[in-house]
Design an enzyme around this catalytic site. Structure first.
Site: not given
Length: 387
Positions: A93, A276
């Protein structure tokens, strides 16, 4: 001759790219739909991607981070922690900075149905008195911080700090296709000032370059990779275009505009965007996204998904993101998600307090289209059309 061979081997070792394969699986949302639980989940959990980047409260030793963002996550990799190694499936992440996994300290049902780290089974584990709390809406994952050896692909990262969960909210994690999260953002947003995994890799000299890159395949299952310490040009076409990071916390950049058919539809005076990998969809201001959904003919169903006729894909226009003077078109085949005979929009609106300005999240929908290099050494992102 021997010296030439030795120099060649040294040069080769400096260019090694450590590739970690990612597997694409059903998201938590799809699992909840199949179990008939999504509507119950959404009654108490209102996904708003903005909460990941603007948590409501921050404490010295207990931090908050929304978990609803992972509802649509589909790409997962395997790491191991401890000696001997214990394996875990995690989300890599770039929108967070901490590593955490379930532990044997956790008796929640969600933990019982996932792999749990047992510190007593690791000869290299070192405990601490520090705590960690990650909010998920109506409850939270709480845990403690410890140190151990973390293996990511071929990289053995010693003395890495990570979170061990003690409680986990059942409905959020019960059917989650992952055990934990491995954050790859900057250390400035790390909870409890914990050193992120990639920073530790670089500090220990485990990677030859202070960067990593991500390739997300459109294939249903295989082919996706996170590459630590280098770039593999076989995964993109043309050349990389470099974009300065505007805020060294998230992988945040300045975007010039968003347009369709040559007309600016959002971000007219430039805006901020975060790249992201931990956000599956492409997210923007609610009003702008609502206008785009209407333009492409998407409408909400009972499950809150923006559905669209699959036959419309070939006739829909590109959404063009102009970044640092370069246009990055996103075709309908990228922003419309097709599964069997069903099609849904890969766009999602979010509410952001006005003081933050207009913010977009370029998630997996964008990254599948553009190979991305996260260059910490020069605080910049590299983008090129993915193969």
């Amino acid at each position: 001759m021997k010296w030439l061979l030795l120099l060649g081997l040294l040069a080769l070792s400096e260019c090694i790219v450590h590739k970690v394969p990612l597997v694409r699986k059903k998201s938590l949302r799809k699992n909840l739909i199949e179990k008939g639980l999504l509507q119950d989940y959404l009654k108490t959990h209102t996904p708003n991607p903005a909460t990941k980047y603007f948590p409501k409260e921050t404490f010295a030793t207990v931090s908050t981070e929304s978990m609803e963002n992972y509802l649509d996550a589909e790409y997962f990799g395997t790491i191991s922690i401890g000696t001997p190694p214990q394996d875990f499936t995690v989300i890599f992440d770039t929108g967070s900075s901490n590593l955490w996994v379930p532990s044997t300290y956790c008796s929640s049902l969600a933990c019982a149905l996932h792999k749990r780290f047992n510190p007593e089974d690791s000869s290299t584990y070192q405990g601490t008195s520090e705590t960690l709390s990650i909010t998920y809406g109506t409850g939270s994952m709480t845990g403690i911080l410890g140190y151990d050896t973390v293996k990511v692909g071929s990289i053995e990262d010693t003395n890495q700090i990570f979170g061990l969960s003690k409680t986990e909210p059942s409905l959020t994690f019960l059917f989650a296709p992952f055990d934990g999260i491995l954050g790859l953002a900057y250390p400035s947003i790390s909870s409890s000032d914990a050193t992120p995994v990639f920073d530790n890799m670089w500090n220990e000299g485990l990677v030859s370059q202070d960067l990593f890159s991500v390739y997300l395949s459109s294939d249903d299952e295989k082919g996706s990779l996170v590459m630590f310490g280098g770039i593999d040009s076989s995964y993109y076409t043309g050349s990389l275009n470099w974009v300065p990071v505007s805020y060294e916390g998230y992988w945040q950049i300045t975007m010039d505009s968003v347009s369709i058919n040559g007309e600016t539809i959002a971000c007219a005076d430039s805006c901020q965007a975060i790249v992201d990998t931990g956000t599956s969809l492409l997210t923007g201001p609610t009003s702008a996204i609502s206008n785009i959904q209407s333009y492409i003919g998407a409408s909400k169903n009972l499950l809150g998904e923006n559905v669209i006729s699959c036959s419309a894909i070939d006739s829909l226009p590109d959404i063009v993101f102009t970044i640092n003077g370069i246009q990055y078109p996103l075709p309908a085949s990228a922003y419309i998600l097709k599964e069997d005979d069903d099609c849904t929009s890969g766009l999602e609106g979010m509410n952001v307090d006005t003081y933050t300005g207009e913010l977009w999240i370029l998630g997996d929908v964008f990254i599948r289209q553009y190979f991305t290099v996260f260059d910490r050494a020069n605080n910049q992102l590299g983008l090129a059309a993915a193969v």
